[in-house]
Structures are given as structure tokens and as C-alpha cells.
Scaffold this motif. Structure first.
Motif, short mmCIF file in Angstrom:
data_model
loop_
_atom_site.label_atom_id
_atom_site.label_comp_id
_atom_site.label_asym_id
_atom_site.label_seq_id
_atom_site.Cartn_x
_atom_site.Cartn_y
_atom_site.Cartn_z
N UNK A 78 0.75 9.44 -5.56
CA UNK A 78 1.22 10.88 -5.64
C UNK A 78 1.90 11.27 -6.91
N UNK A 79 2.75 10.28 -7.31
CA UNK A 79 3.62 10.57 -8.49
C UNK A 79 2.63 10.80 -9.70
N UNK A 80 1.43 10.34 -9.81
CA UNK A 80 0.47 10.65 -10.75
C UNK A 80 -0.49 11.78 -10.56
N UNK A 81 -0.26 12.23 -9.56
CA UNK A 81 -0.97 13.65 -9.00
C UNK A 81 -2.41 13.27 -9.22
N UNK A 82 -2.90 12.04 -8.30
CA UNK A 82 -4.47 11.55 -8.52
C UNK A 82 -5.08 12.02 -7.08
N UNK A 83 -6.07 12.66 -7.23
CA UNK A 83 -6.72 12.97 -5.94
C UNK A 83 -7.95 12.25 -5.76
N UNK A 102 0.89 -1.08 0.09
CA UNK A 102 -0.02 0.06 -0.10
C UNK A 102 0.83 1.51 0.00
N UNK A 103 2.02 1.07 0.59
CA UNK A 103 2.85 2.48 0.61
C UNK A 103 3.40 2.72 -0.89
N UNK A 104 3.68 1.40 -1.47
CA UNK A 104 4.19 1.78 -2.77
C UNK A 104 3.02 2.28 -3.83
N UNK A 105 1.83 1.85 -3.39
CA UNK A 105 0.65 2.41 -4.36
C UNK A 105 0.50 3.92 -3.98
N UNK A 106 0.64 4.25 -2.64
CA UNK A 106 0.34 5.75 -2.19
C UNK A 106 1.51 6.46 -3.00
#
Ligand SMILES: C[S@@+](CC[C@H](N)C(=O)[O-])C[C@H]1O[C@@H](n2cnc3c(N)ncnc32)[C@H](O)[C@@H]1O
Length: 264
Positions: free
Chosen positions: A83-88, A75-79
């Protein structure tokens, strides 16, 4: 150690989980069912978020995606990727699929890539998903044929030593069983798309595919077995595999069923 801890430990140790194969086989679910802009999506056992991220791009800013998993490290990797994709519009929740209880009719789509066989009570999970879906919504998941990953040879080697090893792929291991389980849960418009991803392996490689121990199943009797008996089972497995050798090598099946079904 409980079964769930064993599963999360195993995946927490796989922080190199992402590669072309694992990413492509997960996002291939979108070849069969895609959410529309503005929709709500649940990605069960999201891992490193491959399906959740793709879904978030598909539903856009007016849609929303929730990814759940029990493996903190994945899940940390997913997060980081989110963030890198700037998805909110993606939220990750660390929770066991069995404990996750959102309100009914919340989601338009529920995805589950390469994980459903790890859930001890699959009929119950399917029933839950049916309730979580809005009418007209869909589930899309993958499962493997019962002989994928040389499973039948492993089971047969154990049987030779009086050990009944439950085959983790059996409950959803044929199109008939998939169809039966889904109709039992009232799903309709069931589509089962087989994709063969298997290949021939050298004898040595096929024999090294099973180390005589590891098998993620809640009722795995190998966990408690004497290592000496395990070594004897491993010898039988190697014999089983040797008997499968052809001129091309040993066929290593990876027959994946991409399944889509809808709530009326
Ligand atoms: C093979 S990985 C697949 C990850 C992701 N769906 C993909 O295809 O990239 C299996 C995932 O199932 C998760 N998992 C297994 N049992 C679970 C449970 N009871 N509740 C939530 N997640 C679970 C694991 O932690 C792991 O991340």
C-alpha cells in the motif's frame, strides 16, 4: 501442533523480520534473474513481501505478481508495504505452498527466498513449479550449504546422545545435490551462484547460536525429548563448538547458493 502450525507460529512471532540483512539477501536473487515488464511472477513464501515488491516494480503495471505464504502476520506487513508503495499489481494469498495449485504455464518466473528447505517434499514442490512455469520461464531460489549455521555441529552433538537429527539443509546442501534434484525435475540451464556470508564469532556467541531445542524440521526428534537429555546435548554442542575455536574465533558459515534454472 502440526509442523506447518509450528512454522507459521514461528514466523508470525517475527514481525521484526525486516532489516538490512534479510531484505538485501532476498532481493539479491534479482542479481541472477530478473523478470521483464509485463511478466507474471510467483513469490513463494513471500513473508513480508520483499521479493514480491521488487518483482512488481520490475514487471510494471502490465505485469502481475502473486505472493503466497502461511504466516498471516508477515502477510499483513507485506500488505502495508504494498500500500505504501502504491502498487496495484501484487496480490497476496494466505496458502500453504503444497496446496497452491494455479493452472499450468501461468508464470514467467517463480522466486523463493530463504524458505525452500522448510517444505517437507522438495522434489514435489519443484515438480509443481515446473508445471506452473511457461516454457522459457525460470525459478530462482536460495538454499544453504549443509554446514551453514553450524548445522553439522548440532547434528553431531545429537548423534553423541543417540539422537538422529535430520539436517534441514542437507537435501539442497551441496551444488551436486541441487544439480541432481533440478535435473531430475527436467529443469535446464542450471546456475548455482555461491555467496559466502559467514563470519567469525566469539566462542560464547557461537555456543549461544543453538539453544538445544529449536530446529524447524518436520521430523525433529528434539520436540519430544526430555529437557534433561536436551541439556546434555547442549553441553555436547558447546564442546563441539569449543573444539572449532581458532585465534580468529569460531567460523560461522553462511554459504548461500543462489540458484536459477529454466523450463525448456
Ligand atoms: C525465512 S522466511 C523468508 C521470507 C521471504 N521469502 C524473504 O526472504 O524475505 C520463510 C518464510 O517461509 C514461509 N513458509 C514456510 N513454510 C511455508 C509453506 N509450507 N507454505 C508457504 N509459506 C511457507 C514462512 O511463513 C516464512 O514467511
Amino acid at each position: 501442533m502440526t509442523y506447518k502450525q509450528e512454522v507459521s507460529n514461528y514466523y508470525n512471532a517475527r514481525t521484526n523480520y525486516d532489516n538490512d540483512v534479510t531484505v538485501n539477501r532476498a532481493v539479491a536473487l534479482f542479481d541472477y534473474a530478473t523478470p521483464s515488464p509485463g511478466q507474471w511472477v510467483l513469490d513463494v513464501a513471500t513473508g513480508t513481501g520483499n521479493v514480491a515488491i521488487k518483482a512488481a516494480q520490475k514487471v510494471g503495471a502490465s505485469g502481475y505478481v502473486i505472493g503466497i505464504d502461511i504466516a498471516t502476520e508477515l502477510l499483513k506487513l507485506a500488505q502495508q508495504k504494498i500500500r505504501a508503495e502504491n502498487l496495484s499489481n501484487v496480490e497476496l494469498i494466505e496458502i500453504d505452498v503444497e496446496a497452491y495449485q494455479p493452472e499450468s504455464n501461468k508464470f514467467d518466473a517463480i522466486y523463493c527466498s530463504y524458505a525452500i528447505v522448510l517444505f517437507p517434499n522438495i522434489p514435489k514442490i519443484l515438480e509443481n513449479w515446473y508445471h506452473f512455469l511457461k516454457p522459457g520461464g525460470f525459478i530462482a531460489f536460495t538454499c544453504s550449504s549443509e554446514n551453514s549455521y553450524l548445522a553439522l555441529s548440532i547434528v553431531e552433538a545429537c548423534a553423541k546422545h543417540g539422537i538422529t537429527l535430520p539436517n534441514i539443509h542437507k537435501p539442497l546442501g551441496t551444488p551436486e545435490r541441487i544439480q541432481h534434484l533440478l535435473t531430475q525435475t527436467k529443469f535446464s540451464q542450471i546456475e548455482i551462484h555461491p555467496r559466502q556470508m559467514g563470519n567469525y564469532l566469539s566462542l560464547e556467541k557461537a555456543q549461544s547460536r543453538w539453544n538445544g531445542q529449536f530446529w524447524l524440521h518436520i521430523d525433529n526428534p528434539l520436540r519430544k525429548l526430555d529437557p534433561q537429555i536436551i541439556s546434555l546435548i547442549k553441553v555436547s554442542y558447546d564442546d563441539e563448538i569449543a573444539a572449532l575455536e581458532t585465534e580468529q574465533g569460531v567460523w560461522h558459515e553462511e554459504l548461500i547458493y543462489y540458484v536459477v534454472a529454466r523450463k525448456k
